[in-house]
Design a protein around this motif. Structure first.
Motif, mmCIF file in Angstrom:
data_model
loop_
_atom_site.group_PDB
_atom_site.id
_atom_site.type_symbol
_atom_site.label_atom_id
_atom_site.label_comp_id
_atom_site.label_asym_id
_atom_site.label_seq_id
_atom_site.Cartn_x
_atom_site.Cartn_y
_atom_site.Cartn_z
ATOM 1 N N ASP A 183 0.813 -1.218 0.000
ATOM 2 C CA ASP A 183 0.000 0.000 0.000
ATOM 3 C C ASP A 183 0.849 1.272 0.000
ATOM 4 O OD1 ASP A 183 1.036 -0.221 2.534
ATOM 5 O OD2 ASP A 183 -0.833 0.278 3.577
ATOM 6 N N LEU A 218 -7.904 18.325 -7.029
ATOM 7 C CA LEU A 218 -7.382 17.904 -5.724
ATOM 8 C C LEU A 218 -6.401 18.932 -5.157
ATOM 9 C CD1 LEU A 218 -6.752 14.134 -6.532
ATOM 10 C CD2 LEU A 218 -8.503 15.044 -4.999
ATOM 11 N N TRP A 240 -2.316 3.724 -11.379
ATOM 12 C CA TRP A 240 -3.665 3.460 -10.856
ATOM 13 C C TRP A 240 -3.614 2.737 -9.510
ATOM 14 C CZ3 TRP A 240 -7.484 6.247 -11.953
ATOM 15 C CH2 TRP A 240 -7.695 6.770 -13.232
ATOM 16 N N TYR A 253 -1.882 11.826 -10.431
ATOM 17 C CA TYR A 253 -2.733 12.169 -11.577
ATOM 18 C C TYR A 253 -1.938 12.980 -12.599
ATOM 19 C CZ TYR A 253 -7.187 10.506 -9.688
ATOM 20 O OH TYR A 253 -8.219 9.709 -9.242
ATOM 21 N N ILE A 261 -3.022 5.400 -6.951
ATOM 22 C CA ILE A 261 -4.260 6.156 -6.694
ATOM 23 C C ILE A 261 -5.249 5.310 -5.887
ATOM 24 C CG2 ILE A 261 -6.282 7.170 -7.832
ATOM 25 C CD1 ILE A 261 -4.276 7.993 -10.105
ATOM 26 N N LYS A 262 -5.228 4.018 -6.094
ATOM 27 C CA LYS A 262 -6.103 3.117 -5.314
ATOM 28 C C LYS A 262 -5.764 3.195 -3.825
ATOM 29 C CE LYS A 262 -6.659 -1.836 -4.490
ATOM 30 N NZ LYS A 262 -6.155 -3.177 -4.874
ATOM 31 N N HIS A 263 -4.477 3.285 -3.517
ATOM 32 C CA HIS A 263 -4.055 3.309 -2.111
ATOM 33 C C HIS A 263 -4.057 4.717 -1.514
ATOM 34 C CE1 HIS A 263 -3.136 -0.907 -2.032
ATOM 35 N NE2 HIS A 263 -2.281 -0.809 -3.026
ATOM 36 N N ARG A 264 -4.033 5.748 -2.379
ATOM 37 C CA ARG A 264 -4.136 7.132 -1.890
ATOM 38 C C ARG A 264 -5.073 7.874 -2.837
ATOM 39 N NH1 ARG A 264 1.143 10.869 -1.361
ATOM 40 N NH2 ARG A 264 1.877 9.083 -0.142
ATOM 41 N N LYS A 265 -6.326 7.959 -2.420
ATOM 42 C CA LYS A 265 -7.366 8.503 -3.304
ATOM 43 C C LYS A 265 -7.040 9.925 -3.756
ATOM 44 C CE LYS A 265 -9.858 4.790 -2.600
ATOM 45 N NZ LYS A 265 -9.904 3.766 -3.653
ATOM 46 N N LYS A 266 -6.614 10.769 -2.853
ATOM 47 C CA LYS A 266 -6.315 12.161 -3.174
ATOM 48 C C LYS A 266 -4.807 12.298 -3.412
ATOM 49 C CE LYS A 266 -10.224 13.916 -0.489
ATOM 50 N NZ LYS A 266 -10.664 14.809 0.604
ATOM 51 N N TYR A 267 -4.414 12.040 -4.650
ATOM 52 C CA TYR A 267 -2.993 12.023 -4.986
ATOM 53 C C TYR A 267 -2.766 12.841 -6.263
ATOM 54 C CZ TYR A 267 1.657 9.893 -4.533
ATOM 55 O OH TYR A 267 2.991 9.676 -4.327
ATOM 56 N N ASN A 279 -8.116 16.324 -12.832
ATOM 57 C CA ASN A 279 -8.243 15.709 -11.501
ATOM 58 C C ASN A 279 -7.165 16.231 -10.553
ATOM 59 O OD1 ASN A 279 -10.496 14.111 -11.962
ATOM 60 N ND2 ASN A 279 -9.288 12.404 -12.779
#
Length: 524
Positions: free
Chosen positions: A330, A395, A356, A369, A359-365, A391
């Protein structure tokens, strides 16, 4: 930590109240409560001068502070790892107990002789004691020999003044240390110098009382006084030295190398400090040592991989980052950096998957992006690139690089109106960013909005006067606009700043030929 220390102060207040203000004899109190038939609180002396009431108030305050701390921490204990406190993860009760006691002796030694000071004592700084044949067992024996002797004197001495002083000193020494003792819960450190700040009060009481006893018995009191003054002077000098080390990260981290050479975190911090200063070669050495000392140190692997990536040593960087995400799946930053390396190696599908996963492990990254958008731009997936950069700006509205790339991509694909709209939106959010002014000025120039474009170019140049491209593109604008003298001036400034710029040299040559032709016509 603030809540914890307030709780400790409440406990120390209770000890001071009982022993100094109420002059309670602890041994006598225990005897009354255990062996005398009349066990009333008044008979035991606990109601004297309202002592019980005050202690009750202190206990209520302590419970309240602990509740607040519990709520702040999310109603659960923090999660620690084996590298934070290796002894607490040992399977054997004997190993845990013996190492905890060794940690106590180290804390006691730091009070007596604060010479080995380190900002972090984890990650192998203190190897575990695993058998009774380890010579460090002597430190445990010495600690408990001294403590038991002091406790016996505090409880059994016939001198009531001596009993009170020793009990007060031991109370101030031991009670504040209990939360760091691993007895009630696991703590996230091996040794932490901050936890002996309050116990040092008890140490000073005991030291002062010991000195007073020696001075009464010593025949040569001047020698004793000189010795104590010498100890005081040495400690003041050590305090000054340590304070100076805390003034800069470099001095603080390097001072720890001699104290804890086996601590991977020390080498990591020295390496990070060097990398921040631009000394990558030296930083690599310390990061490699950190990984050698702790082969599962994912943060050192990530930072080392980043430096190797910047030095174009892509295959070793990929190995390190792949190992980091294998150890800690993670770890979002390592996934993103792995994607950047894979993108540089032109393994685009793997890079996209790594982004991806990050981004899955840290939504606001937003940075991830942004890099994902760069990947899509390289693949000519323009819509996906614009969406990824959008995006990033949602953020992190001040993400200048994402805004800039959107403007440039829309400009390059001929979407001038949309590029202009995005540029204006970006400058509203980041009004002083000269790179955004430059990009929008280019768009406005192509849209023949020369006056507005000129104003933005000049504003960008004022913010960054040494950017050759700024002068070069302003010269192109003047060239199109017909202001040939100003175009010539800025072409020359641009070439002075960057003589190798090929586009500027060609445009300048064209301008000079045009000016020569105009001069010939004027002469004719």
């Amino acid at each position: 930590d603030v809540c914890k220390r307030k709780d400790l102060w409440l406990g120390l207040n209770a000890v001071f109240d009982a022993l100094v203000i109420n002059k309670i004899n602890l041994l006598e109190l225990i005897r009354k409560l255990l062996f005398i038939k009349d066990k009333s609180l008044e008979h035991a002396g606990l109601l004297r001068k309202g002592l019980l009431f005050r202690i009750t108030l202190l206990m209520c305050g302590g419970v309240g502070i602990l509740y607040i701390r519990w709520r702040i921490m999310g109603t659960g204990p923090p999660a620690f790892t084996e590298v934070d406190n290796p002894a607490s993860f040992a399977d054997s009760l004997f190993v845990r107990a013996i190492n905890y006691n060794y940690y106590y002796s180290l804390n006691a030694w730091l009070l007596l002789c604060p010479w080995w000071l380190c900002f972090d004592w984890s990650m192998g700084c203190i190897p575990l004691i695993k058998s009774v044949s380890d010579w460090r067992i002597i430190a445990l024996a010495a600690l408990w020999f001294c403590l038991i002797g002091l406790i016996c004197q505090a409880l059994c001495s016939e001198d009531s003044h001596k009993r009170r002083i020793l009990t007060l000193g031991l109370g101030f020494l031991i009670i504040p240390f209990l939360p760091a003792s691993n007895l009630f819960f696991r703590v996230g450190f091996v040794v932490a110098e901050r936890v002996i700040y309050l116990p040092s009060i008890g140490y000073c009481i005991l030291f002062t009382y010991g000195f007073s006893l020696l001075s009464k018995q010593a025949k040569k009191k001047k020698i004793l006084a000189v010795a104590v003054l010498g100890i005081l002077l040495i400690n003041v000098m050590r305090c000054a030295l340590r304070s100076s080390q805390w003034r800069s990260e470099e001095q603080l981290f390097r001072s720890a190398l001699s104290v804890c050479p086996l601590n991977a975190k020390v080498h990591y911090n020295v390496g990070k400090n060097l990398a921040d200063k631009g000394n990558q070669s030296a930083a690599i050495k310390y990061y490699r040592e950190a990984v050698r000392l702790n082969p599962k140190y994912v943060h050192a692997m990530n930072n080392l991989g980043n430096i190797l990536k910047e030095r174009n040593e892509l295959h070793e960087a990929e190995e390190l980052l792949s190992l980091a995400v294998q150890i800690q799946p993670d770890f979002a930053a390592a996934w993103m950096n792995l994607g950047i390396v894979q993108n540089s190696l032109r393994r685009f599908e793997e890079a996209e998957q790594s982004y991806w996963t990050a981004i899955k492990h840290r939504k606001k990254y937003p940075d991830c992006y942004y890099n994902l958008g760069r990947l899509y731009a390289d693949l000519n997936r323009h819509i996906d690139a614009l969406n990824a950069w959008r995006n990033a700006t949602v953020l992190k509205p001040e993400h200048s690089l994402a805004w800039n790339n959107m403007i440039i991509l829309l400009d390059n694909t001929g979407n001038l109106a949309q590029a202009e709209a995005v540029g204006r939106e970006a400058l509203e959010l980041i009004p002083n960013d000269h790179s955004l002014m430059f990009s929008l000025a280019n768009v406005l120039g192509k849209s023949q909005k020369y006056k507005e474009s000129e104003a933005l170019f000049l504003k960008a140049i004022k913010a960054n006067p040494n950017a050759a491209s700024y002068h070069g593109n302003l010269a192109v604008l003047y060239h199109r606009w017909g202001n040939l003298d100003l175009a010539k001036k800025h072409y020359e400034v641009s070439l002075k700043l960057d003589p190798t710029a090929p586009g500027t040299k060609e445009n300048y040559s064209l301008l000079r030929r045009k000016l020569e032709q105009l001069q010939k016509k004027g002469g004719a």
